[in-house]
Write a protein that holds these residues in place. Structure first.
Motif, short mmCIF file in Angstrom:
data_model
loop_
_atom_site.label_atom_id
_atom_site.label_comp_id
_atom_site.label_asym_id
_atom_site.label_seq_id
_atom_site.Cartn_x
_atom_site.Cartn_y
_atom_site.Cartn_z
N ARG A 58 0.84 -1.20 0.00
CA ARG A 58 0.00 0.00 0.00
C ARG A 58 0.87 1.26 0.00
NH1 ARG A 58 -4.36 2.46 3.94
NH2 ARG A 58 -5.98 3.01 2.47
N ALA A 59 1.98 1.20 0.76
CA ALA A 59 2.92 2.33 0.75
C ALA A 59 3.55 2.49 -0.63
CB ALA A 59 3.99 2.11 1.81
N ALA A 60 3.83 1.37 -1.29
CA ALA A 60 4.40 1.44 -2.63
C ALA A 60 3.41 2.05 -3.62
CB ALA A 60 4.83 0.05 -3.09
N ASP A 61 2.13 1.72 -3.47
CA ASP A 61 1.10 2.37 -4.29
C ASP A 61 1.13 3.88 -4.07
OD1 ASP A 61 0.20 -0.02 -5.34
OD2 ASP A 61 -1.55 -0.16 -4.02
N ALA A 62 1.25 4.28 -2.81
CA ALA A 62 1.28 5.72 -2.49
C ALA A 62 2.52 6.37 -3.07
CB ALA A 62 1.23 5.92 -0.98
N ALA A 63 3.66 5.70 -2.95
CA ALA A 63 4.90 6.24 -3.51
C ALA A 63 4.81 6.34 -5.03
CB ALA A 63 6.08 5.36 -3.11
N GLY A 64 4.25 5.31 -5.64
CA GLY A 64 4.11 5.32 -7.10
C GLY A 64 3.16 6.40 -7.57
N ALA A 65 2.09 6.63 -6.83
CA ALA A 65 1.16 7.70 -7.19
C ALA A 65 1.84 9.06 -7.10
CB ALA A 65 -0.06 7.66 -6.26
N LEU A 66 2.64 9.25 -6.05
CA LEU A 66 3.35 10.52 -5.89
C LEU A 66 4.37 10.72 -7.01
CD1 LEU A 66 3.75 13.02 -4.11
CD2 LEU A 66 5.37 11.70 -2.74
N ASP A 83 -0.48 4.19 6.51
CA ASP A 83 -1.81 3.60 6.36
C ASP A 83 -2.87 4.48 7.01
OD1 ASP A 83 -1.66 1.39 4.79
OD2 ASP A 83 -1.66 -0.06 6.40
N ASP A 84 -2.59 4.89 8.23
CA ASP A 84 -3.56 5.70 8.97
C ASP A 84 -3.81 7.04 8.28
OD1 ASP A 84 -3.67 3.69 10.83
OD2 ASP A 84 -2.31 4.66 12.26
N ALA A 85 -2.74 7.66 7.78
CA ALA A 85 -2.88 8.95 7.12
C ALA A 85 -3.71 8.83 5.84
CB ALA A 85 -1.50 9.53 6.80
N LEU A 86 -3.49 7.74 5.10
CA LEU A 86 -4.26 7.53 3.88
C LEU A 86 -5.72 7.26 4.19
CD1 LEU A 86 -1.80 5.43 1.69
CD2 LEU A 86 -2.27 7.88 1.59
N ASP A 87 -5.97 6.48 5.23
CA ASP A 87 -7.35 6.19 5.60
C ASP A 87 -8.10 7.47 5.94
OD1 ASP A 87 -7.06 3.48 5.23
OD2 ASP A 87 -6.66 3.03 7.35
#
Length: 539
Positions: free
Chosen positions: A227-235, A526-530
């Motif tokens: 999930r963090a990798a998804d966030a990094a990739g989106a950024l 995770d918490d920040a994204l939620d």
């Protein structure tokens, strides 16, 4: 403080992590205790019959044909623990020991191992009151179970070996730890050393609980990491002015792998409302590089691998994995030995292959996750690949300063280590006089997967750091347009900036990587994204 109920049937990887890391209290319900008592009664009935039964009144492994006299049965169990405590290598971390212990308790309370309730209660007390046996990490072959590590753990139950307790008097809250003898550790929690009854020593060490405990943590950490990798990739997608059209639902619908759909949906959610993405949706670039364009497909495949591992771990956590197993007499048709009250069957549930192979799959998947993240880092830093708004290596004064250049070196080094790890589960070294002639090496597969998680976490953290720094230059380049970032990518930036300031001049950047890796590890991302994405319906 939460309580995790160990009933032998419903333990999850998340429960294991709650006990192992967050010190959740372990409890055993009465229904499971009743199964434990009934199982012990069956063992005693079989002992009284005088039949030769492996693990009760015979030798072990190649010595299976050696009959043990009744007066030596208790000594047999103690000798088993002592002789099998032959581990090597680093000592297991506190959380690794606790994960193994909670997995062992849950296996025992299924009611097929034949131990007394007192054995279970001692293990539960050790978990809840902060007594952690000193356990060597190497020595298990993952067949006959994780014998050596579990033997080190079990020595403390009989007042031998060593333990690290959370405080001189566990529960006093002083935050210190103390390394003391097994006998002293039990005394600290008002427990007497156990005098092992027939079969109890074997039941304690014969099983896959090191493998399973470690695998449970790999599942939870791996899912958090992807999930963090998804966030990094989106950024990175946003800050390199790439398109998110590749995450469109229509593309995923015609290739409907579950993980691919999930990653694509998260990319859409993370970049929702991004004026940066919208402003460059119709730019001259026809297609983005694979590391950006194929993000849902690669990250999604990693998600599927971790889902496969989770399913196996959930089954294994709630399985009876020692040998022999104790059944009600009417539960089996062809009893190897037993009485009208109970039957004892020898089998191979201790063999770690069901998890070893899944752990290898997960490790390979995490390596690919790290590999695609490293390629995206390069696109953020490499002056031959960067967009015009990004300075070489994101340095504020390129040439005089190196910026985040060496972050990619670190990522490459960690990736090389991951790629260098061999496939433990394809190895086989026969042992015990060739009686145990095919082993799984599942514990090593689990340790390797743990290494993969740790390395991949730092690589993803490096992408998050570089992506956040790149966003500063996006804002500068398009200041006149005042373009907003996505709801999720903005939350990611804010979280990273809480621990990593902008790179205004060169500084040691290992602390940047460590700080963001810690955020991922702790679930803060995770918490920040939620919070940022709550209630969002992707389009």
């Amino acid at each position: 403080m939460t309580t995790v109920e160990l009933d032998g049937e419903s333990l999850t990887p998340d429960d294991v992590v709650a006990v192992a890391r967050d010190d959740a209290t372990a409890s055993v319900p009465e229904s499971a205790r009743e199964r434990v008592r009934e199982s012990r009664e069956r063992v005693e009935s079989v002992i009284e019959s005088g039949d030769a039964v492996y693990g009760l009144n015979t030798g072990f492994g190649e010595l299976v044909d050696e009959r043990i006299s009744p007066e030596d049965l208790e000594r047999l169990q103690v000798n088993l623990l002592r002789s099998h405590a032959a581990g090597a290598g680093r000592e297991l971390a506190r959380e690794e020991v606790r994960a193994m212990m909670v997995a062992r308790i849950n296996a025992l309370v299924k009611g097929y191992s034949g131990v007394r309730e007192r054995v279970v209660d001692t293990l539960v007390a050790m978990c809840n009151e902060g007594v952690h046996p000193v356990v060597k990490s190497r020595g298990s072959l993952g067949a006959s179970g994780d014998l050596a590590p579990l033997a080190h753990m079990s020595l403390v139950l009989i007042g031998e070996g060593e333990a690290i307790v959370d405080a001189e008097n566990p529960g006093d809250g002083d935050g210190t730890t103390h390394r003391i003898s097994g006998e002293e550790a039990l005394a600290a929690i008002d427990r007497d050393p156990l005098e092992l009854a027939p079969k109890e020593g074997l039941a304690l060490i014969n099983g896959t609980q090191l493998t399973t405990g470690l695998a449970a943590m790999v599942v939870v950490d791996g899912e958090r990491l992807v999930r963090a990798a998804d966030a990094a990739g989106a950024l990175t997608t946003e800050t390199t002015l790439a398109t998110t059209a590749t995450s469109a639902a229509a593309i995923q619908d015609v290739r409907p792998h579950a993980g691919q759909r999930e990653s694509a949906e998260l990319i859409r959610r993370l970049t929702d409302g991004s004026e940066v993405v919208e402003a460059h949706r119709n730019c001259d670039r026809v297609q983005d590089a694979y590391a950006l364009r194929c993000l849902p497909q690669v990250h999604g495949a990693v998600r599927d691998a971790l889902a496969h591992l989770r399913a196996g771990v959930e089954t294994e956590l709630n399985s009876a994995t020692d040998n022999p197993l104790v059944f009600p007499a009417d539960a089996v048709d062809d009893r190897a030995s037993g009485t009208d009250r109970g039957a004892i069957l020898s089998g191979g549930n201790f063999h770690g292959a069901p998890l070893a192979l899944r752990l290898e799959y997960a490790r390979l998947a995490l390596t690919d996750l790290a590999a695609i993240a490293e390629r995206r880092i390069d696109r953020l830093l490499n002056p031959n690949l960067q967009e015009d708004h990004l300075p070489p290596f994101l340095a504020s004064d390129s040439g005089l300063e190196s910026g985040y250049m060496i972050a990619q070196y670190t990522a490459a080094a960690l990736l090389n280590e991951m790629r260098s790890i061999g496939a433990a589960s394809t190895d086989n070294t026969p042992v015990s006089g060739n009686q145990e002639d095919h082993v799984s090496m599942s514990a090593q597969a689990a340790l390797n997967a743990r290494t993969a998680v740790e390395n991949a976490r730092t690589i993803v953290a490096a992408e998050l750091v570089c992506g956040t720094e790149a966003a500063e230059y996006v804002d500068d380049a398009f200041a006149a347009d005042d373009l907003s970032h996505g709801a999720g990518t903005s939350a990611v930036r804010d979280l990273v900036r809480d621990v990593v300031p902008p790179l205004t001049t060169d500084r040691p950047i290992h602390t940047d990587l460590e700080a963001v890796a810690a955020l991922v590890d702790a679930g803060c991302l995770d918490d920040a994204l939620d919070r940022a994405l709550a209630g969002f319906e992707p389009t």
